[in-house]
Design an enzyme around this catalytic site. Structure first.
Site, short mmCIF file in Angstrom:
data_model
loop_
_atom_site.label_atom_id
_atom_site.label_comp_id
_atom_site.label_asym_id
_atom_site.label_seq_id
_atom_site.Cartn_x
_atom_site.Cartn_y
_atom_site.Cartn_z
N ASP A 1 -14.27 2.65 -1.07
CA ASP A 1 -14.69 2.57 0.34
C ASP A 1 -16.15 2.94 0.41
OD1 ASP A 1 -15.26 3.30 3.11
OD2 ASP A 1 -13.09 3.11 3.43
N HIS B 1 -12.36 -1.24 0.16
CA HIS B 1 -11.43 -0.87 1.22
C HIS B 1 -12.14 -1.00 2.56
CE1 HIS B 1 -9.80 2.45 3.91
NE2 HIS B 1 -8.75 1.66 3.75
N GLU C 1 -9.59 3.67 -3.21
CA GLU C 1 -9.98 3.95 -1.83
C GLU C 1 -10.37 5.41 -1.62
OE1 GLU C 1 -7.34 4.31 2.27
OE2 GLU C 1 -6.86 2.77 0.79
N ASP D 1 0.85 -1.19 0.00
CA ASP D 1 0.00 0.00 0.00
C ASP D 1 0.88 1.24 0.00
OD1 ASP D 1 -1.85 2.00 0.40
OD2 ASP D 1 -2.88 1.00 2.04
N GLU E 1 -10.90 -7.03 2.13
CA GLU E 1 -9.83 -6.59 3.01
C GLU E 1 -10.28 -6.61 4.47
OE1 GLU E 1 -6.79 -2.79 3.49
OE2 GLU E 1 -8.82 -2.40 2.73
N GLU F 1 -0.57 -0.88 -4.59
CA GLU F 1 -1.85 -0.18 -4.36
C GLU F 1 -1.66 1.32 -4.17
OE1 GLU F 1 -5.13 -0.23 -0.75
OE2 GLU F 1 -4.47 -2.12 -1.60
#
Length: 439
Positions: free
Chosen positions: A297, A324, A274, A221, A344, A247
């Site tokens: 998200d 996310h 995200e 990430d 996740e 990511e």
């Protein structure tokens, strides 16, 4: 001829700021020392050395969590949490409430469109859309409770019997031991730390690869902190480490940049999403076909209503959607969609080595993965299946204190009589404005 049964309407909406830390939808509003805020993580502000030690130093947790309740005319209450704190509560009541009271909560598309379009002049992305997201999730929770069904049954039913999870955290061996199928780690050093930082990043990832072996999936990430040349260079330097995906290397707005890194490394997987908002933002990410997974998200992009639209768009391009974090709000979505292969889990424990509820102690029954998975049976409760913790309710601060605007304002400037006679030319100054006000 049988008539359609009348459906409850929206009676009221209430919002709360969640006091303290560790509860609710702001993932980063945690105690000091937590790995999420106080371990080395490259961020958009890491270019300045004074903001590298802790993510709270540049304000990642300043908004805090908030909580929304929507009550129907039959007394049923749906609720949801998210991030936004006092500013979010202000928007709920000063702007979005007008579109909700007296309306049919089943009209989720209509209600979303009104709130989204009414806030376009200051919204479209960021906090306003995140506030709409939480309202939307509370509406879906309300609908599920009125109908006595879990949300995933309202949005298409289950397409799979279980959800498999990977874990985002600081310790891949711990994730492997807890039963997760893979682990994602945050990149520690940013481009501004030069060649030395690049070398440290490669060594950091090599150490993690060695700790879990060659076959355990390992992801990275980058939290919007890299640029195109650096991404190309570090991906090249780590080719032998078999990184499963890189990511959020770039700003989500840099669609041309995603094209360049994919052209440089066509066989390496890149993901993002995200921090993108609405179907309009995701359209740009999806249509370029430069991303291997998109990661919206649901508490930020526009709620369940908008996430379903984004997922439909992505499915036409055969791009998987892996949300996310977002706990049960994501789980109900993932189990209902055919192009959502896994989910996740964001490690919420301070050291990232155990599985705790994503929303802290806010709910008494938040489902959490065991041995790296959840089943449809774990989600079979009305709405999102969450029960507010009585202890946490004591932390809820009603937003009414924000809305009680004082009626008394500062007094106007006072005109004082000031007479001055100049003995030389006889000038007379009268009624001069003095720049002060009476206390």
């Amino acid at each position: 001829m049988a008539s359609v049964k009348a459906f409850p309407t929206i009676k009221s909406i209430r919002s709360f700021v969640i006091g303290g830390v560790g509860s609710g939808g702001d993932y980063h509003n945690v105690k000091g020392g937590h790995w999420l805020i106080d371990s080395p993580i490259s961020t958009p502000c890491s270019r300045w050395e004074k903001y590298r030690a802790s993510r709270t130093s540049w304000g990642i947790n300043v908004l805090g969590s908030f909580f929304v309740e929507i009550e129907a005319s039959d007394g049923t209450v749906g609720f949801a949490t998210g991030f936004g704190g006092p500013p979010a509560c202000w928007l709920v009541h000063q702007h979005f409430e007008r579109f909700l009271i007296g309306e049919d909560p089943r009209n989720t598309n209509h209600l979303f469109e009104q709130m989204y379009r009414a806030s376009m002049f200051y919204g479209r992305k960021g906090l306003p859309v995140a506030v709409i997201s939480v309202i939307d999730l509370a509406l879906w929770d309300l609908l599920g409770k009125i109908r006595g069904e879990p949300v995933y049954k309202l949005i298409g039913g289950n397409t799979k019997d279980r959800i498999d999870f990977y874990c985002t955290g600081p310790d891949p061996p711990a994730a492997k031991k807890m039963g997760f199928w893979g682990a994602k780690v945050p990149l520690p050093y940013c481009p501004e730390e030069g060649h030395v930082g690049l070398k440290k990043n490669v060594e950091f990832l090599r150490k993690h690869r060695e700790s879990v072996g060659p076959d355990f999936p390992l992801m990275v990430d980058c939290y919007m902190s890299l640029n195109v040349p650096y991404t190309i260079e570090i991906a090249k330097a780590c080719e032998d480490l078999n990184i499963n995906w890189w990511e959020e290397c770039l700003s989500p707005d840099d669609t041309d940049g995603f094209e360049q890194i994919k052209r440089a490394h066509p066989t390496i997987k890149f993901t993002t999403g995200e921090h993108e908002y609405s179907r309009y933002g995701f359209r740009k990410l999806i249509e370029g076909r430069n991303l291997d997974i998109i990661q919206p998200d649901v508490m930020w992009l526009g709620g369940m209503t908008e996430l379903l639209r984004v997922a439909a768009m992505a499915s036409a391009y055969d791009i998987p959607v892996v949300p996310h974090a977002s706990g049960p709000y994501s789980y109900h979505f993932v189990i209902s969609q055919p192009n959502t292969p896994f989910q996740e889990y964001l490690a919420n424990s301070p050291d990232g080595r155990s599985v705790l509820p994503v929303f802290g102690d806010l709910f008494v029954d938040e489902p959490i993965p065991t041995d790296g998975f959840l089943t449809a049976a774990d989600l079979d409760k009305p709405g999102f299946g969450l029960t507010l913790n009585p202890v946490a309710r004591a932390k809820l601060i009603p937003s009414t204190y924000l809305l009680a605007i004082p009626t008394n304002s500062l007094p106007p400037p006072v005109i004082e009589e000031k007479k001055e006679v100049n003995g030389v030319n006889g000038r007379h100054v009268e009624g001069e404005l003095v720049g002060k006000a009476k206390a």
